[in-house]
Design a protein around this motif. Structure first.
Motif, mmCIF file in Angstrom:
data_model
loop_
_atom_site.group_PDB
_atom_site.id
_atom_site.type_symbol
_atom_site.label_atom_id
_atom_site.label_comp_id
_atom_site.label_asym_id
_atom_site.label_seq_id
_atom_site.Cartn_x
_atom_site.Cartn_y
_atom_site.Cartn_z
ATOM 1 N N LYS A 228 0.862 -1.177 0.000
ATOM 2 C CA LYS A 228 0.000 0.000 0.000
ATOM 3 C C LYS A 228 0.900 1.228 0.000
ATOM 4 O O LYS A 228 2.118 1.117 0.170
ATOM 5 C CB LYS A 228 -0.924 0.003 1.227
ATOM 6 C CG LYS A 228 -0.176 0.078 2.553
ATOM 7 C CD LYS A 228 -1.116 0.048 3.730
ATOM 8 C CE LYS A 228 -0.299 0.133 5.023
ATOM 9 N NZ LYS A 228 -1.128 0.124 6.189
ATOM 10 N N LYS B 34 1.423 -4.245 2.996
ATOM 11 C CA LYS B 34 0.042 -4.151 3.463
ATOM 12 C C LYS B 34 -0.144 -4.842 4.811
ATOM 13 O O LYS B 34 -0.847 -4.347 5.677
ATOM 14 C CB LYS B 34 -0.874 -4.829 2.441
ATOM 15 C CG LYS B 34 -2.081 -4.038 2.067
ATOM 16 C CD LYS B 34 -2.986 -4.843 1.177
ATOM 17 C CE LYS B 34 -2.634 -4.656 -0.267
ATOM 18 N NZ LYS B 34 -3.611 -5.181 -1.189
ATOM 19 N N ASP B 35 0.462 -6.011 4.968
ATOM 20 C CA ASP B 35 0.294 -6.804 6.180
ATOM 21 C C ASP B 35 1.523 -7.683 6.386
ATOM 22 O O ASP B 35 2.443 -7.694 5.566
ATOM 23 C CB ASP B 35 -0.983 -7.648 6.094
ATOM 24 C CG ASP B 35 -1.082 -8.427 4.793
ATOM 25 O OD1 ASP B 35 -0.037 -8.835 4.251
ATOM 26 O OD2 ASP B 35 -2.213 -8.629 4.310
#
Length: 186
Positions: A53, A128-129
């Motif tokens: 992101k 993102k994660d």
């Protein structure tokens, strides 16, 4: 991690295709599908930053003249044919030399306002994660620069001139001072 999965799936595909046995065809197809998904994942991550992101950070600084405190100027150095400019700026009067803007993935804007300031907006790709970090961390794309935008806000009394023009101006001022000194001596 995705590289390890890719290698293991490719080895399994080759192994279960070479050695005949009952149920080997199913395992071979599953390992082929995993291999293809890993390759697609790597390509999607590399080209489209899949699993990442964007994060934007904005920093605003007070701006002072690039030349001297008495002359409100923002200097630039033209690049190539002169359409691209490297702006040289100072954020305080104690700074000896002006700082140049960074040129990698950059855009600049000049706005008019009451107070001279510089807003630097930096957008970077981050994972993102934790799953994406674990899978793609080997490629070192975390905190990769996407875009940097410099917005200079200048009062109406400020001028934007090139370093060449500034050198000419300094030369003219020195000649003028020498002429004044010579006139005062006579």
């Amino acid at each position: 991690m995705i590289i390890v999965i890719l290698i293991l799936a490719a080895i399994l595909f080759i192994y279960f295709n070479v050695i005949p046995g009952k149920g080997h065809t199913l395992v071979s197809w599953i390992s082929l599908i995993i291999t293809l998904l890993c390759v697609l994942g790597i390509v999607a991550h590399d080209y489209n930053h899949w699993g990442m992101k964007t994060e934007t950070q904005t920093k605003t600084q007070h701006l002072v003249s690039s030349a001297s405190p008495n002359l409100p100027l923002l200097l630039y150095q033209p690049l190539g044919n002169g359409t691209e400019k490297v702006y040289l700026y100072k954020t305080n009067n104690n700074q000896k030399k002006p700082r140049a803007i960074k040129l990698d993935k950059v855009s600049t804007k000049i706005n008019h306002g009451k107070q001279p300031s510089l807003k630097i907006r930096t957008t970077r790709y981050v994972y993102k994660d934790n799953f994406s970090r674990m899978m793609f961390n080997i490629f070192n794309h975390n905190n990769e620069l996407k875009h940097r935008e410099y917005t200079f806000t200048l009062p109406s009394n400020w001028k934007i001139i090139s370093t060449k023009d500034m050198q000419k101006l300094q030369k003219q001022m020195q000649e003028k001072m020498h002429a004044q000194k010579a006139a005062s001596l006579h």
